[in-house]
Write an enzyme that holds these catalytic residues in place. Sequence first.
Site, PDB file in Angstrom:
ATOM      1  N   LYS A 109      36.176 -36.025 -42.739  1.00  0.00           N
ATOM      2  CA  LYS A 109      36.040 -36.798 -41.500  1.00  0.00           C
ATOM      3  C   LYS A 109      35.606 -35.859 -40.361  1.00  0.00           C
ATOM      4  CE  LYS A 109      36.573 -40.260 -38.717  1.00  0.00           C
ATOM      5  NZ  LYS A 109      35.688 -41.416 -38.747  1.00  0.00           N
ATOM      6  N   LYS A 144      42.211 -45.803 -38.487  1.00  0.00           N
ATOM      7  CA  LYS A 144      43.072 -46.770 -37.784  1.00  0.00           C
ATOM      8  C   LYS A 144      43.057 -48.153 -38.426  1.00  0.00           C
ATOM      9  CE  LYS A 144      40.434 -49.603 -34.834  1.00  0.00           C
ATOM     10  NZ  LYS A 144      39.156 -49.418 -35.455  1.00  0.00           N
TER      11      LYS A 144
HETATM   12  P1  ADP Z   1      35.024 -48.996 -33.980  1.00  0.00           P
HETATM   13  O1  ADP Z   1      34.766 -47.652 -33.364  1.00  0.00           O
HETATM   14  O2  ADP Z   1      34.860 -50.142 -33.044  1.00  0.00           O
HETATM   15  O3  ADP Z   1      36.290 -49.070 -34.784  1.00  0.00           O
HETATM   16  P2  ADP Z   1      32.809 -48.375 -35.773  1.00  0.00           P
HETATM   17  O4  ADP Z   1      31.810 -47.857 -34.806  1.00  0.00           O
HETATM   18  O5  ADP Z   1      33.493 -47.407 -36.653  1.00  0.00           O
HETATM   19  O6  ADP Z   1      33.860 -49.278 -35.028  1.00  0.00           O
HETATM   20  O7  ADP Z   1      32.149 -49.505 -36.704  1.00  0.00           O
HETATM   21  C1  ADP Z   1      31.354 -50.554 -36.128  1.00  0.00           C
HETATM   22  C2  ADP Z   1      29.893 -50.282 -36.445  1.00  0.00           C
HETATM   23  O8  ADP Z   1      29.668 -50.475 -37.839  1.00  0.00           O
HETATM   24  C3  ADP Z   1      28.879 -51.199 -35.826  1.00  0.00           C
HETATM   25  O9  ADP Z   1      28.543 -50.796 -34.520  1.00  0.00           O
HETATM   26  C4  ADP Z   1      27.684 -51.101 -36.781  1.00  0.00           C
HETATM   27  O10 ADP Z   1      26.714 -50.208 -36.270  1.00  0.00           O
HETATM   28  C5  ADP Z   1      28.257 -50.495 -38.045  1.00  0.00           C
HETATM   29  N1  ADP Z   1      27.972 -51.208 -39.290  1.00  0.00           N
HETATM   30  C6  ADP Z   1      27.753 -50.591 -40.475  1.00  0.00           C
HETATM   31  N2  ADP Z   1      27.532 -51.480 -41.455  1.00  0.00           N
HETATM   32  C7  ADP Z   1      27.590 -52.712 -40.892  1.00  0.00           C
HETATM   33  C8  ADP Z   1      27.439 -54.027 -41.402  1.00  0.00           C
HETATM   34  N3  ADP Z   1      27.163 -54.270 -42.690  1.00  0.00           N
HETATM   35  N4  ADP Z   1      27.586 -55.077 -40.539  1.00  0.00           N
HETATM   36  C9  ADP Z   1      27.877 -54.836 -39.240  1.00  0.00           C
HETATM   37  N5  ADP Z   1      28.007 -53.608 -38.699  1.00  0.00           N
HETATM   38  C10 ADP Z   1      27.889 -52.539 -39.505  1.00  0.00           C
END
Ligand code: ADP
Length: 318
Positions: free
Chosen positions: A128, A218
Amino acid sequence: MGRVLVALGGNALQRAGGHGTWPEQVAQMRSTAAVLATLVVDGEELIITHGNGPQVGTLLRQNELAERELPRRPMDVLGAETQGQIGYLIEQELTAALVRAKVPRTVLALVSRTAVSRKDRAFKHPDKPVGRYYTEAEARTLRKRESWEMEYDGARGGWRRVVPSPEPLRWIEGEGLRRLLPHGWGAHIVPVVTGGGGVPVIETSQGTYEGVEAVIDKDRTAALVAATLGADTLVILTDVPAAAVGFRKPWEKWLGEVRAKEMETYLQRGEFGEGSMGPKVEASLRFLRTGGHRAIITDPPSLARAMRNETGTRIVPD
Ligand code: ADP
Ligand code: MG
């Protein structure tokens, strides 16, 4: 009416493209809090958890810049610091929003620890990325001096520190809170728990724990919290209105109501980004396996409609 666990992602806390100033974070949380208050108005009992990626990144950088004068603090301590900082912000804004909506509650942020296993394979294979990007020379020095594991990110052309991301096994403070449930705290208190997945600790002897340099996903901990406190709905709030198959491809299709089995197939097929949407879908499926009724993946503006099954991705049992 039931019990809803809401997991706030990066975007619910801090808007992309901003500078991450405190007033910006307050403004962002204020609009998220207004949405959360509508759930309470609709009669739901609320439990909140949240991410801490950008905030931990900031603390790591501050430690690094100040290290000539002030000793660095280990990552478990930084995790606890972000629970305090973000927990305070949620207490401030959600309390105010609930008062405005005429459903006052005590919003109570807890410093939460999550037990992980020393034997978790993540400790052998840290993957990570945390903190900033480094040059190759810096990476070499840090590997030697700090014994950090460093990994090259080809897309961004830089080196980053990688730390283990072990499985959450148990939310240590959860048992005590669970015992209060029959006493009806849900009607009075909105607990804010396991921020950043919880501070990662390892049990060294019964009741004795040691913090470790790791981070916990999380969303994975959210599934654990939901099971511990018996939530019927898990809401994962992020910066997209739903999960998609064929994400960012010409055949992209946003998912509405999907059965667990079908979602599992998409997950196996690699439709969801590793380290982003993937863990959210995994956590949702885990939640349903442990008795959850419905997992929702959406963004704050869509939440009220998603609760009415009108938008967002809703994963339901087979
Ligand atoms: P957070 O920080 O809000 O917990 P993340 O940034 O880790 O969320 O994850 C959300 C992101 O996942 C979205 O902004 C998008 O770019 C990405 N993502 C990857 N695969 C997908 C998918 N199949 N459908 C929707 N979003 C996706
Ligand atoms: Mg994000």
